[in-house]
Design a protein around this motif. Structure first.
Motif, PDB file in Angstrom:
ATOM      1  N   PHE A  40       0.831  -1.211   0.000  1.00 39.29           N
ATOM      2  CA  PHE A  40       0.000   0.000   0.000  1.00 39.29           C
ATOM      3  C   PHE A  40       0.868   1.264   0.000  1.00 39.29           C
ATOM      4  CE2 PHE A  40      -2.115   3.299   2.643  1.00 39.29           C
ATOM      5  CZ  PHE A  40      -3.177   3.600   1.797  1.00 39.29           C
ATOM      6  N   GLN A  41       1.834   1.320   0.930  1.00 38.54           N
ATOM      7  CA  GLN A  41       2.683   2.515   1.053  1.00 38.54           C
ATOM      8  C   GLN A  41       3.510   2.734  -0.211  1.00 38.54           C
ATOM      9  OE1 GLN A  41       2.317   4.692   3.305  1.00 38.54           O
ATOM     10  NE2 GLN A  41       1.230   3.600   4.930  1.00 38.54           N
ATOM     11  N   GLU A  42       3.999   1.644  -0.805  1.00 35.91           N
ATOM     12  CA  GLU A  42       4.804   1.761  -2.025  1.00 35.91           C
ATOM     13  C   GLU A  42       3.953   2.277  -3.197  1.00 35.91           C
ATOM     14  OE1 GLU A  42       6.512  -2.121  -2.546  1.00 35.91           O
ATOM     15  OE2 GLU A  42       8.151  -1.733  -1.113  1.00 35.91           O
ATOM     16  N   LEU A  43       2.725   1.768  -3.311  1.00 37.07           N
ATOM     17  CA  LEU A  43       1.845   2.209  -4.403  1.00 37.07           C
ATOM     18  C   LEU A  43       1.558   3.706  -4.301  1.00 37.07           C
ATOM     19  CD1 LEU A  43      -0.812  -0.699  -4.536  1.00 37.07           C
ATOM     20  CD2 LEU A  43       0.987  -0.242  -6.198  1.00 37.07           C
ATOM     21  N   ILE A  44       1.202   4.149  -3.096  1.00 36.25           N
ATOM     22  CA  ILE A  44       0.870   5.573  -2.893  1.00 36.25           C
ATOM     23  C   ILE A  44       2.094   6.450  -3.190  1.00 36.25           C
ATOM     24  CG2 ILE A  44       0.172   7.316  -1.183  1.00 36.25           C
ATOM     25  CD1 ILE A  44      -2.110   5.405  -2.073  1.00 36.25           C
ATOM     26  N   SER A  45       3.241   6.028  -2.666  1.00 34.24           N
ATOM     27  CA  SER A  45       4.481   6.789  -2.841  1.00 34.24           C
ATOM     28  C   SER A  45       4.854   6.917  -4.326  1.00 34.24           C
ATOM     29  CB  SER A  45       5.595   6.082  -2.061  1.00 34.24           C
ATOM     30  OG  SER A  45       6.837   6.587  -2.424  1.00 34.24           O
TER      31      SER A  45
ATOM     32  N   SER B 177      -2.637   6.315   5.483  1.00 30.68           N
ATOM     33  CA  SER B 177      -3.282   5.101   6.003  1.00 30.68           C
ATOM     34  C   SER B 177      -4.432   4.700   5.090  1.00 30.68           C
ATOM     35  CB  SER B 177      -3.842   5.375   7.399  1.00 30.68           C
ATOM     36  OG  SER B 177      -4.881   6.344   7.307  1.00 30.68           O
ATOM     37  N   HIS B 178      -4.946   3.493   5.305  1.00 32.12           N
ATOM     38  CA  HIS B 178      -6.103   3.030   4.536  1.00 32.12           C
ATOM     39  C   HIS B 178      -7.300   3.953   4.756  1.00 32.12           C
ATOM     40  CE1 HIS B 178      -9.730   0.313   4.004  1.00 32.12           C
ATOM     41  NE2 HIS B 178      -9.233   0.439   2.807  1.00 32.12           N
ATOM     42  N   LYS B 179      -7.426   4.456   5.988  1.00 34.23           N
ATOM     43  CA  LYS B 179      -8.532   5.366   6.312  1.00 34.23           C
ATOM     44  C   LYS B 179      -8.451   6.630   5.448  1.00 34.23           C
ATOM     45  CE  LYS B 179     -10.707   7.300  10.441  1.00 34.23           C
ATOM     46  NZ  LYS B 179     -10.507   7.607  11.866  1.00 34.23           N
ATOM     47  N   ASP B 180      -7.246   7.172   5.297  1.00 40.23           N
ATOM     48  CA  ASP B 180      -7.043   8.356   4.439  1.00 40.23           C
ATOM     49  C   ASP B 180      -7.422   8.028   2.994  1.00 40.23           C
ATOM     50  OD1 ASP B 180      -5.957   9.678   6.624  1.00 40.23           O
ATOM     51  OD2 ASP B 180      -3.876   9.271   6.049  1.00 40.23           O
TER      52      ASP B 180
END
Length: 494
Positions: free
Chosen positions: A35-40, A58-61
């Motif tokens: 998740f963090q890698e995809l967003i970044s 976060s997933h919530k964001d």
């Protein structure tokens, strides 16, 4: 004597098994990292800017900023990518578009990037290696393997290669498998499916076939042609054939037919590939479900299917899923699909590790043979066929007939007429022609003689009303499903 390839397969399989266990035993950390890698990676893309990726931690964001979309909703972005624009959904440009006839919106252009492509290939390879690790069976690695798939000929559009997923993947067969692999490149490029299968029969008959792979409906046709030509069971023609790899449709309706055609039981591996990503594969012969690929550049969310059409359904991650519940699967990927609804519903059979079965589609459809026919298409076909005529239809529903008493399978249309046509066969032909025009997969199946044209079964006046009443769904907002992927509804009218 054991071959070098066979001897090397087991230690290689063991190494891959250990690597898979690392992420399978740490599923939450694995998905958080993805998740963090995809967003970044996508923060500076147009989509990332439009959805304030820089503020997502976060997933919530993510849920707050990125709504669930299907292909139609994402289409404005996809069209910009197709037109050649860079950094739209993912950094740079995709290296391919997988062109697919979707179950919800006609032809789709699904991006495949240099980051996502390796996982399509790796996952298929790993499915076989997990089987080797579990069973110790490596006999098949020295034999010939057949993968029934689309043409590998690709077109180019604005510098991006375009083709069917199976044709794209054909370009990535590892060198060590090339000489074992059939059909030949020339045969694979044949467009007409019936001609292609005839050529495959000729090429494979004299060979030591050990693996056969493809969508069950296509493979069934290949098996039947082999049997017609030789008068023998497939298992007698290919004495060392001992592994069947399949995906794309539910195998269960075909299982008995296949065992009869083969003449014995063979091991099988189920795959869950799609143009959008390779989601899962069977990792154990005696466990139900397929291992969800949590470390393949895909972040998964799930929505309970019975809540999906609510105004604000809850999106959860693997952390909160339960075994046996029907979920709509939502994906975000390193090909630039974000909170994307592929339309499939899945159920978890295990959460340690996470294994799934495909339970269906969130919308009504028929895909018993891989045709992806949807409600909109059958309604339009009926409309076109009855236009400018005296034929009036009260109600209808469509179901697959997988095992007819004679001839090829077909779609069976159950129609209640207010005003009947003079010629039922003529109406059936008009409907079938319209459906073939609308749906390229259905066209391929009819032209390839996998299906015969549809048949109409008349339903008595008031028959559908009686049925709805019998299940307590007469009137109100209740609608008869326009089509089903099984025969539960039409059993009442058969």
């Amino acid at each position: 004597m054991i071959s070098i390839k066979s001897a090397l397969a087991r230690p290689f399989a063991k190494r891959v098994y250990k690597n898979i266990q690392k992420w399978a035993k740490n599923p939450l950390e694995t998905q958080e990292k993805v998740f963090q890698e995809l967003i970044s990676e996508a923060t500076q893309t147009q989509f990332g800017k439009d959805h304030d990726f820089i503020s997502i931690n976060s997933h919530k964001d993510f849920v707050k900023r990125v709504p669930v979309r299907d292909y139609e909703d994402l289409k404005p972005y996809v069209e910009r990518v197709v037109a050649g624009e860079e950094d739209v959904l993912w950094k740079g440009k995709p290296i391919y578009f997988a062109k697919t006839s979707g179950t919800t919106s006609g032809s789709k252009y699904i991006p495949i990037t240099k980051e996502s492509m390796p996982f399509h290939v790796q996952s298929a390879r790993n499915a076989i290696l997990m089987y080797i690790h579990e069973t110790g069976n490596t006999k098949f690695v020295d034999g010939k393997m057949i993968f029934l798939q689309g043409s590998p000929i690709l077109k180019e559009q604005n510098g991006i290669q375009l083709g069917r997923l199976s044709g794209i993947v054909a370009h990535y067969v590892p060198k060590y498998l090339q000489k074992n692999r059939l059909p030949s490149w020339e045969t694979n490029c044949i467009d007409d499916w019936e001609t292609k299968v005839d050529a495959i029969v000729e090429e494979t008959l004299p060979q030591n076939m050990t693996i056969i792979s493809g969508i069950p409906s296509w493979v069934q046709m290949y098996f039947e042609k082999l049997q017609q030509k030789t008068g023998k069971k497939v298992g007698d023609i290919f004495k060392n054939f001992n592994l069947f790899i399949f995906g794309g449709v539910n195998y269960e309706p075909y299982r008995a037919k296949f065992e009869n055609l083969i003449g014995r039981k063979v091991d099988s591996i189920e795959l869950y590939p799609a143009s959008e990503g390779f989601f899962a594969y069977q990792d154990k012969q005696h466990e139900k479900g397929m291992l969800l690929q949590l470390n393949s550049g895909i972040f998964y969310e799930f929505i309970k299917a019975d809540e999906f059409f609510n105004e604000n359904p809850k999106r959860i991650t693997i952390k909160d899923v339960e075994v046996g519940v029907n979920y709509v699967m939502i994906i975000s990927t390193n090909a630039g699909l974000w909170a994307y609804n592929i339309g499939d519903t899945v159920q978890f059979t295990s959460t340690s590790p996470y294994r799934v079965i495909v339970s269906g589609r969130i919308k009504h459809f028929i895909s018993a043979f891989g045709e992806h026919v949807i409600g909109k298409e059958v309604e339009q076909a009926m409309q076109e066929a009855t236009l400018n005529s005296n034929v009036r239809v009260t109600e209808f529903t469509v179901a697959p007939q997988i095992n007819p008493s004679i001839g090829l399978p077909y779609h069976e249309w159950f129609i209640e007429f207010e005003n009947e046509p003079e010629n039922l066969l003529e109406l059936a032909k008009k409907i079938d022609d319209s459906l073939q025009k609308q749906n390229s997969y259905y066209f391929d199946l009819i032209q390839g003689k996998v299906l015969q044209p549809l048949k109409i079964t008349k339903v008595k006046t008031g028959g559908f009303q009686e049925y709805m009443k019998s299940i307590g769904k007469l009137g109100g907002q209740n609608k008869l499903p326009r089509l089903s992927n099984d025969r539960k509804i039409v059993e009442e009218f058969s």
